[in-house]
Write a protein that holds these residues in place. Structure first.
Motif, PDB file in Angstrom:
ATOM      1  N   ASN A 119       0.524  -1.675  -0.021  1.00  0.00           N
ATOM      2  CA  ASN A 119       0.036   0.059  -0.045  1.00  0.00           C
ATOM      3  C   ASN A 119       0.674   1.317  -0.079  1.00  0.00           C
ATOM      4  O   ASN A 119       0.648   2.542   0.846  1.00  0.00           O
ATOM      5  N   THR A 120       1.597   1.588  -0.775  1.00  0.00           N
ATOM      6  CA  THR A 120       2.758   2.259  -0.710  1.00  0.00           C
ATOM      7  C   THR A 120       2.031   3.223  -2.026  1.00  0.00           C
ATOM      8  O   THR A 120       1.498   3.122  -2.762  1.00  0.00           O
ATOM      9  N   SER A 121       2.487   4.687  -1.998  1.00  0.00           N
ATOM     10  CA  SER A 121       2.834   5.509  -2.896  1.00  0.00           C
ATOM     11  C   SER A 121       3.821   5.828  -3.306  1.00  0.00           C
ATOM     12  O   SER A 121       4.963   5.385  -3.424  1.00  0.00           O
ATOM     13  N   GLY A 122       3.565   6.635  -4.661  1.00  0.00           N
ATOM     14  CA  GLY A 122       4.318   6.791  -5.313  1.00  0.00           C
ATOM     15  C   GLY A 122       5.365   7.366  -4.761  1.00  0.00           C
ATOM     16  O   GLY A 122       6.793   6.532  -5.717  1.00  0.00           O
ATOM     17  N   ASN A 123       5.267   8.331  -4.352  1.00  0.00           N
ATOM     18  CA  ASN A 123       6.580   8.650  -4.023  1.00  0.00           C
ATOM     19  C   ASN A 123       7.382   7.725  -2.644  1.00  0.00           C
ATOM     20  O   ASN A 123       8.878   7.570  -3.193  1.00  0.00           O
TER      21      ASN A 123
END
Length: 494
Positions: A37-41
């Motif tokens: 569940n990671t963000s693009g950053n």
């Protein structure tokens, strides 16, 4: 003679996972995004942190190699690399994976200068050394190039942590072979390490990269970006000042005043920027836009991988016969031509053209890597072999980190500016979809079917346009740098 080539086999064997780990996660971006569940950053930092930490740590590790000998350094680095691989394989969050990738980079930073110092120490004859360096460069560029294919193969059958678990048996085998067959070297006991200065260098690199990313994204207040940039610059200047003032520096910064060594470092950085940045862009486009599986995306990029793997030994012969200047400039110039051609290529409808241009890119970029390695290692004094190896390795890893950062930033900036989202989205949702292709596809999964189709279509169109912008920009920069290298190496023989 047999002992020399056996040492090279051991060196190559341990260098393979180090090189592959720089790019093995490129095809795992969609998988990691869903699993953790990671963000693009966060995804960019997961991929980027390995090369950036390694770029800072190869300097003190090169000095450690001078102090204890490359055999001991190779054993220590291999052990740490194996332990970090186990920890990374079972990460349950983005922060855990970033931290373990950092530890993995420290082990890799020990291995790389040890391998280069081993070649420089083992092969005294220039022709044999160029051949050995050609094989080493082929493993470096080919391993980085084959990373997406390896990652795709593993993700097709196992969970994502398997890309790290495969390192463990390789490390155990290398440690056994090194302990048994590699001769011990006499170290320089008086060589200081200055680990606090090394940590300052790492912090400087991370602050400078963070400030560049934040400035291009425009999501952080300008005063924070400026303060971070000034702090990073001050730390970097202080590091250089301390090395120049020290009687026995961690690394001899005066090596950078040698025109050939400086040119070689610039070539290594540029070649790795092109290879690593291109693969990250391609892996995302093939999966997000064209619907490829991770393995299929790796197979599509096979031409650049094969060409990178075969070019090293060939380029080593070319350097011996044609000279460093022609091979270096030609490699960078042909890389520029391939980028400009790929910028105008539709990967879905022109696969053969894409394949030929990728093969040209792989061969030319890997040739530039070999030329940079030959330049640095031949120009450095033998007693500074590990330090010169550290400069070369730092250039490789800094180039890999910058490739991810530069291509990622150009891509995200162009993507955000060009995406035309369908009406009906809230401002928050529109901002999320504009931040990256991964975020756009994640939003589409949470939206109604009619709206989801519009979001996906807009994201695909914007990504294709962004890839052209990124590749064209890289091609023009390479043409300028090739011209500079041609004049820089004008008086260099061989």
């Amino acid at each position: 003679m047999f002992r020399q080539w056996l040492t090279l086999v051991i060196i190559v064997l341990v260098y393979i996972p180090v090189a592959i780990d720089a790019t093995v996660l490129h095809v795992a971006v969609p998988t990691l995004s869903a699993a953790l569940n990671t963000s693009g950053n966060e995804l960019l930092w997961i991929i980027d942190i390995y090369s950036l930490v390694m770029a800072g740590m190869v300097l003190p590790m090169g000095a450690l190699g001078d102090k204890i000998g490359f055999k001991r350094l190779l054993l220590l680095g291999s052990a740490l690399f194996g332990i970090a691989s186990l920890l990374a394989a079972f990460a349950t969050s983005a922060s855990w994976l970033i931290a373990t990738r950092s530890l993995l980079a420290v082990g890799a930073a020990m291995i790389v200068p040890a391998t280069l110092a081993g070649i420089r120490t083992t092969f005294a004859h220039a022709a044999q050394r160029n051949t050995a360096l050609g094989i080493w460069a082929a493993v470096g560029s080919g391993g980085a190039a084959f990373g997406p294919l390896v990652g795709g193969m593993l993700l097709a059958h196992f969970y994502w942590g398997s890309v790290f678990l495969i390192n463990v048996p390789i490390v155990l085998l290398v440690m056994a072979l090194t302990a048994r067959y590699v001769p011990r070297q006499q170290g320089l006991a008086q060589q200081p390490l200055h680990l606090t200065q090394a940590l300052g260098l790492i912090v400087a690199i991370l602050l400078l990269v963070w400030s560049a990313k934040s400035a291009l994204k425009g999501s952080v207040p300008l005063w924070i970006v400026a303060s971070t940039l000034l702090t990073g610059t001050a730390l970097l200047v202080n590091f250089v000042r301390l090395q120049l003032a020290a009687a026995t520096p961690m690394i001899d910064m005066r090596l950078f005043t040698h025109r050939v060594i400086l040119s070689g470092a610039l070539m290594a950085i540029t070649a790795m920027v092109t290879l690593v940045g291109f693969e990250l862009l391609m892996a995302q486009e093939l999966q997000f836009v064209h619907g490829f599986t991770p393995f299929a995306a790796g197979v599509f990029m096979l031409p650049v991988m094969l060409a990178s793997g075969f070019s090293g030994p060939i380029a080593g012969v070319l350097v011996s016969k044609m000279g460093l200047r022609i091979v270096a400039t030609g490699g960078m110039g042909l890389s520029a031509v391939s980028f400009l051609g790929l910028a105008a290529t539709n990967f879905a409808t022109q696969p053969w053209q894409a394949g030929l241009l990728m093969a040209l890119l792989g061969f030319s970029a890997a040739s530039a890597l070999l030329a940079s390695t030959a330049a640095i290692m031949a120009a450095a004094p033998k007693e500074k072999a590990a330090a010169a190896g550290a400069i070369e390795a730092m250039s490789y890893e800094l180039g890999a980190g910058l490739g991810i950062a530069v291509f990622g930033l150009i891509l995200s900036r162009s993507f955000a500016a060009s995406i035309q989202l369908p009406p009906g989205l809230s401002p928050q949702a529109a901002e999320q979809a504009s931040s990256s292709p991964g975020e756009a596809f994640r939003l589409a999964q949470e939206s109604a079917p009619e709206l989801a189709q519009g979001i996906i279509a807009a994201a695909k169109t914007a990504f294709i346009g962004s890839h052209s912008v990124a590749l064209s920009t890289a091609g023009m920069i390479l043409l300028i740098l090739a011209t500079g290298i041609w004049f820089s190496l004008a008086k260099v023989k061989g």
